[in-house]
Write a protein that holds these residues in place. Sequence first.
Motif, PDB file in Angstrom:
ATOM      1  N   ALA A  60       0.817  -1.217   0.000  1.00 30.78           N
ATOM      2  CA  ALA A  60       0.000   0.000   0.000  1.00 30.78           C
ATOM      3  C   ALA A  60       0.850   1.268   0.000  1.00 30.78           C
ATOM      4  N   GLU A  61       1.785   1.321  -0.924  1.00 25.51           N
ATOM      5  CA  GLU A  61       2.656   2.497  -1.017  1.00 25.51           C
ATOM      6  C   GLU A  61       2.310   3.328  -2.250  1.00 25.51           C
ATOM      7  N   GLY A  62       1.212   2.961  -2.927  1.00 27.96           N
ATOM      8  CA  GLY A  62       0.822   3.707  -4.123  1.00 27.96           C
ATOM      9  C   GLY A  62       0.512   5.159  -3.776  1.00 27.96           C
ATOM     10  N   SER A  63       0.398   5.972  -4.799  1.00 30.01           N
ATOM     11  CA  SER A  63       0.120   7.393  -4.540  1.00 30.01           C
ATOM     12  C   SER A  63      -0.776   7.927  -5.632  1.00 30.01           C
ATOM     13  N   ALA A  64      -1.474   9.012  -5.313  1.00 29.54           N
ATOM     14  CA  ALA A  64      -2.326   9.637  -6.318  1.00 29.54           C
ATOM     15  C   ALA A  64      -1.457  10.140  -7.476  1.00 29.54           C
ATOM     16  N   ALA A  65      -0.210  10.500  -7.157  1.00 32.47           N
ATOM     17  CA  ALA A  65       0.679  11.011  -8.201  1.00 32.47           C
ATOM     18  C   ALA A  65       0.962   9.954  -9.263  1.00 32.47           C
ATOM     19  N   ASN A  66       0.917   8.690  -8.868  1.00 38.15           N
ATOM     20  CA  ASN A  66       1.221   7.612  -9.811  1.00 38.15           C
ATOM     21  C   ASN A  66      -0.018   7.254 -10.629  1.00 38.15           C
ATOM     22  N   LYS A  67      -0.723   8.282 -11.085  1.00 39.57           N
ATOM     23  CA  LYS A  67      -1.977   8.004 -11.799  1.00 39.57           C
ATOM     24  C   LYS A  67      -1.686   7.512 -13.215  1.00 39.57           C
ATOM     25  N   LYS A  68      -2.672   6.806 -13.756  1.00 40.93           N
ATOM     26  CA  LYS A  68      -2.535   6.302 -15.127  1.00 40.93           C
ATOM     27  C   LYS A  68      -3.083   7.374 -16.063  1.00 40.93           C
ATOM     28  N   LEU A  69      -2.272   7.822 -16.997  1.00 40.44           N
ATOM     29  CA  LEU A  69      -2.750   8.800 -17.982  1.00 40.44           C
ATOM     30  C   LEU A  69      -3.792   8.102 -18.844  1.00 40.44           C
ATOM     31  N   THR A  70      -5.042   8.473 -18.669  1.00 36.83           N
ATOM     32  CA  THR A  70      -6.128   7.764 -19.357  1.00 36.83           C
ATOM     33  C   THR A  70      -6.916   8.700 -20.258  1.00 36.83           C
ATOM     34  N   TYR A  71      -7.354   9.834 -19.678  1.00 39.78           N
ATOM     35  CA  TYR A  71      -8.147  10.797 -20.443  1.00 39.78           C
ATOM     36  C   TYR A  71      -7.278  11.986 -20.833  1.00 39.78           C
ATOM     37  N   ARG A  72      -7.762  12.727 -21.825  1.00 33.56           N
ATOM     38  CA  ARG A  72      -7.010  13.872 -22.333  1.00 33.56           C
ATOM     39  C   ARG A  72      -6.596  14.832 -21.197  1.00 33.56           C
ATOM     40  N   GLU A  73      -7.527  15.066 -20.263  1.00 31.29           N
ATOM     41  CA  GLU A  73      -7.213  16.039 -19.201  1.00 31.29           C
ATOM     42  C   GLU A  73      -6.090  15.553 -18.270  1.00 31.29           C
ATOM     43  N   ASP A  74      -5.862  14.245 -18.249  1.00 28.22           N
ATOM     44  CA  ASP A  74      -4.763  13.740 -17.414  1.00 28.22           C
ATOM     45  C   ASP A  74      -3.409  14.236 -17.918  1.00 28.22           C
ATOM     46  N   PHE A  75      -3.386  14.673 -19.170  1.00 26.52           N
ATOM     47  CA  PHE A  75      -2.124  15.116 -19.770  1.00 26.52           C
ATOM     48  C   PHE A  75      -1.856  16.592 -19.486  1.00 26.52           C
ATOM     49  N   LEU A  76      -2.811  17.243 -18.807  1.00 22.86           N
ATOM     50  CA  LEU A  76      -2.671  18.680 -18.603  1.00 22.86           C
ATOM     51  C   LEU A  76      -2.150  19.034 -17.217  1.00 22.86           C
ATOM     52  N   CYS A  77      -1.198  18.260 -16.706  1.00 20.86           N
ATOM     53  CA  CYS A  77      -0.650  18.605 -15.385  1.00 20.86           C
ATOM     54  C   CYS A  77       0.102  19.912 -15.508  1.00 20.86           C
ATOM     55  N   GLY A  78       0.066  20.709 -14.446  1.00 21.06           N
ATOM     56  CA  GLY A  78       0.801  21.973 -14.454  1.00 21.06           C
ATOM     57  C   GLY A  78       2.293  21.731 -14.509  1.00 21.06           C
ATOM     58  N   GLU A  79       3.004  22.712 -15.049  1.00 18.25           N
ATOM     59  CA  GLU A  79       4.461  22.592 -15.185  1.00 18.25           C
ATOM     60  C   GLU A  79       5.110  22.333 -13.818  1.00 18.25           C
TER      61      GLU A  79
END
Length: 389
Positions: A203-222
């Motif tokens: 249980a060491e997973g994190s929200a940061a380790n998300k799977k890029l699935t939808y277009r908006e997932d690619f819009l992380c801030g710089e």
Amino acid sequence: MKISAVICAAGKGERAGFDKNKLLVPFHGANALYYCVKKILSFAEGLKGGDCLCEVIVCASTEDFKEISAICLPLGCKVVIGGATRTESVYNALKSTCGDMILIHDGARPFVTKEQCAQVLECAKSHSAAVLAMPVTDTITVQRDGYMGDIPERKSLYAIQTPQVFDAKKLKYAYERAIAEGETFTDDGSLYSRYVSPVKICAEGSAANKKLTYREDFLCGEYDLIAKLGNAGARTGFGVDVHAFGEKASHIKLCGVEIPCARKLVAHSDGDVALHALMDALLSAAGLDDIGHYFPDSDSSLSGADSGELLKRVLEMLAQKGLKPLCIALAIQAEEPRLARHIDKMKDSLAALTGAAEENISITAGTCEGLGFVGERLGIAAYCACSLT
Ligand code: CTP
Ligand code: MG
């Protein structure tokens, strides 16, 4: 212990809705797959106690095979043809693995950390199979005819991520069974649980380790990206060069532009002092050695070399690291020739040579008020700062 890594990249990325595999679309100077492979390689560098990563195998669809090979072969990976489902893709990769343990990771999770990879590996060593997971924060229900059905207690629910690590023999057995029965699974832990035994939740997973699935997932801030990817974004460099005036001539070259001048600049190459300062700035921003290292004076093939050609080679070295110039600030000190009326042409030339946008290029020129070697008209100096993306 020998560890094989399998990176799944043979999907289509339909939910992201780009016109190509989501892992190959431009993503902060490179693409998600590139960052993902780099993360797995950096995990390998930190392995200790007799553990080693013996191979990284990337699954690619037939359609993307060439493009994925161009990204992954230079990084030392093998590329195999995947299948119509993720299960088939992993099965194809497993056929050629040689490790005692197999680490499987989705190419769509470039934000994984090497620490997370190491934690799952350690967990799998004692339990034969382990997956990275994180407690869910939403209420989860099984939908029944459009209504909420069973609602498992949230405390007991985990979202399963990758990497997942398994004993190689047991995993291969499980995959043989799944393929023989025509079953498909969305991850390897579910498949292993079905045919071998329960899989340990790490249980060491994190929200940061998300799977890029939808277009908006690619819009992380710089800002987020610099924190998550570490090696992208904030790269700046600085370079300096000086050349002395020599014999009579009709012109010198600055930024690849011929500029009338009564004396030439003494150099092994064409003496483009501005491009030399730029190349050193670019190389330093990329964490590479200086131009003297790559293009030494002792190399007779470089005699009279066109600095624009050398710059191309520097840009290729940057591209290998997924980097390219973003901003360039160049300052030239010269008592002669007067440069003001050539600056626009020099800017055009720098934009064409580097691919940087013209509004991100600044060139300033000045004299040295009669002071020092520039002031005494002995030579020209150039200083360059740059950033990369
Ligand atoms: N994958 C794979 N082979 C497949 C399908 C998926 O190797 N036949 C990989 C994807 O490239 C991705 C990972 O498995 O890295 C997780 O799958 P998913 O996020 O579903 O990616 P895609 O299948 O590409 O996306 P979509 O389902 O939206 O089409
Ligand atoms: Mg899919």
